[in-house]
Design a protein around this motif. Structure first.
Motif, PDB file in Angstrom:
ATOM      1  N   PRO A 291      14.220 -46.996 -55.655  1.00 22.29           N
ATOM      2  CA  PRO A 291      15.463 -46.373 -55.178  1.00 22.29           C
ATOM      3  C   PRO A 291      16.217 -45.636 -56.281  1.00 22.29           C
ATOM      4  CG  PRO A 291      15.286 -48.654 -54.422  1.00 22.29           C
ATOM      5  CD  PRO A 291      14.220 -48.452 -55.438  1.00 22.29           C
ATOM      6  N   LEU A 292      16.124 -46.130 -57.499  1.00 27.53           N
ATOM      7  CA  LEU A 292      16.813 -45.483 -58.614  1.00 27.53           C
ATOM      8  C   LEU A 292      16.129 -44.185 -59.007  1.00 27.53           C
ATOM      9  CD1 LEU A 292      17.426 -48.741 -60.647  1.00 27.53           C
ATOM     10  CD2 LEU A 292      19.182 -47.374 -59.520  1.00 27.53           C
ATOM     11  N   LEU A 293      14.807 -44.157 -58.914  1.00 29.81           N
ATOM     12  CA  LEU A 293      14.081 -42.915 -59.162  1.00 29.81           C
ATOM     13  C   LEU A 293      14.485 -41.843 -58.155  1.00 29.81           C
ATOM     14  CD1 LEU A 293      10.503 -44.303 -59.904  1.00 29.81           C
ATOM     15  CD2 LEU A 293      12.011 -43.159 -61.533  1.00 29.81           C
ATOM     16  N   ALA A 294      14.561 -42.254 -56.900  1.00 34.14           N
ATOM     17  CA  ALA A 294      14.936 -41.313 -55.846  1.00 34.14           C
ATOM     18  C   ALA A 294      16.354 -40.784 -56.047  1.00 34.14           C
ATOM     19  CB  ALA A 294      14.805 -41.980 -54.478  1.00 34.14           C
ATOM     20  N   ALA A 295      17.213 -41.625 -56.624  1.00 33.89           N
ATOM     21  CA  ALA A 295      18.606 -41.215 -56.832  1.00 33.89           C
ATOM     22  C   ALA A 295      18.797 -40.392 -58.098  1.00 33.89           C
ATOM     23  CB  ALA A 295      19.500 -42.458 -56.884  1.00 33.89           C
TER      24      ALA A 295
END
Length: 424
Positions: A291-295
């Motif tokens: 999720p942090l990569l996507a953000a």
């Protein structure tokens, strides 16, 4: 509450970077990181420096990204005070150099500087550490001095001198020295000024193997093997008679210790026996970081790049470490976690602590081995070698006194604790 003060002596390296991030992500009221002292080990020390500077570069971008997205910045220790960074030993004291680039990659982070150049700090910082400048002509780094565009304070002094400076400038028994690489910098500091070195509260060492096999030879753990002489000299400071366990040497740079020292060193050893029980699985890491990569988190992108290499290497080296079940042992972060939470009653040393643990320095096949006397014998009250006690193993006045750590408050959950601290 007064924050704990630590020096982190390290050879970054994958789990070393995780240990550094754990320290820097702490709350400012919990921890002050005085010094990051760099040594050869996992890789050449110049690559260790590039990895540390790149880490600060990424953290500056990460905190800006968090501010821009209305998130808490985190990394309170880093925001509260900039640690000194000093470059230290390039090779071991008296043995052939060995690196662990077979695991960490030549650059220490799985080739990240070639595959992800946009995540690497540019080169203008290198002159800040230029060793060509005479160290004796340079004033020690002062808090609040140095370039304002970096979140660290560069030093041109050798790392072992910065260790001694930090210990002199702080009250005795207030600084914990966490050593997660070969102990060369520590041994050089102790040889130059043993009494100043003994101002340290305790030395926390990741190294050695007691009942577990080694990880570079059948009996040798990497850090102990990489500079066995240095480890033996630091271990000797725990003895009532330090020179009784010193390895033989002809080097004028490594004299015997004074016959009388003001105190014995407190050394807590974290061997493979305990660090192998603290792991992070690929599944845990992936679920947290995706999720942090996507953000768009810069830190997530950076850590994900070298952790991908790490898990692939684990699959190649270890049977059964495949897919989401591949597990990275968190050797170095465990030591930082201890420094942060030492008052937790769930930390436990071995039932036999303090133990007379010595490091083999001369053996053809046993370099770096932790030697422990497993005989059931009566102790001898004296400091003279006898025909029944070669090496003063039974003497009450000689031998090392090592606190071997054997239990922690977070064996099953440490991987999750680490990830939560780094990314939230």
């Amino acid at each position: 509450m007064t924050p704990k003060k630590i020096i982190l002596d390290t050879d970054p390296g994958i789990d070393d970077i995780l240990a550094l991030l754990l320290a820097l992500s702490s709350k400012s009221e919990d921890l002050e990181l005085l010094l990051i002292s760099l040594t050869f080990g996992n890789i050449e020390v110049k690559n260790c420096l590039r990895n540390v500077v790149s880490m600060f570069h990424i953290l500056e971008r990460e905190m800006q990204w968090r501010r821009d997205n209305g998130k808490a910045e985190g990394y309170g220790t880093l925001r509260a005070s900039r640690p000194v960074v000093a470059v230290g030993a390039e090779e071991p004291l008296e043995s052939q150099k060995m690196l662990a680039d077979y695991f960490h990659g030549t650059d220490g982070l799985g080739g990240i500087h070639a595959t992800h150049p946009h995540l690497t700090a540019s080169n203008p910082w290198e002159h800040l550490f230029d060793p060509a400048v005479d160290p004796e002509s340079i004033q020690p780094v002062q808090k609040g001095a140095g370039p304002t565009d970096h979140s660290f304070l560069p030093s041109r002094l050798p790392a072992h001198k910065e260790i001694l400076r930090a210990l002199r400038e702080n009250d005795p028994e207030t600084v914990t020295l966490v050593a997660v690489g070969p102990l060369t910098n520590l041994a050089m500091a102790a040889a130059e000024d043993p009494e100043t070195f003994l101002r340290v509260k305790e030395v926390v060492v990741m190294g050695g193997a007691i009942n577990e096999p080694g990880n570079v030879t059948p009996v040798g753990e990497f850090n102990a093997y990489a500079d066995a002489f240095a480890a033996a000299r630091i271990f000797a400071l725990t003895s009532p008679s330090p020179n009784s366990t010193l390895p033989p040497t002809e080097s004028p740079l490594l004299p015997p210790y004074p016959a009388k020292l003001s105190k014995q060193l407190t050394l807590r050893l974290f061997p493979l026996d305990i660090t192998l029980r603290h792991n992070l699985s690929r599944g845990q890491f992936t679920s947290a970081v995706e999720p942090l990569l996507a953000a768009g988190s810069p830190l997530a992108e950076w850590v994900n790049a070298f952790m991908g290499h790490t898990f692939r290497t684990l699959e190649r080296l270890h049977p059964g470490h495949v897919g989401d079940d591949a597990q990275l042992s968190l050797h170095d972060p465990v030591c930082v976690w201890y420094a942060l939470t030492a008052e937790d009653s769930h930390w436990a040393s071995s039932a036999d602590s303090p133990e007379d643990i010595r490091i083999e320095t001369l053996g053809q096949w046993s370099r770096g081995m932790c030697i422990v006397d497993r005989r059931s014998r009566h102790k001898i009250d004296g400091d003279q070698e006898s025909s029944s006690d070669h090496g003063l193993w039974l003497s009450t006045r000689a031998g090392n006194r090592i606190l071997r750590m054997d239990g922690s408050p977070a064996e099953k959950t440490f991987g999750k604790i680490l990830i939560d601290r780094l990314f939230h």
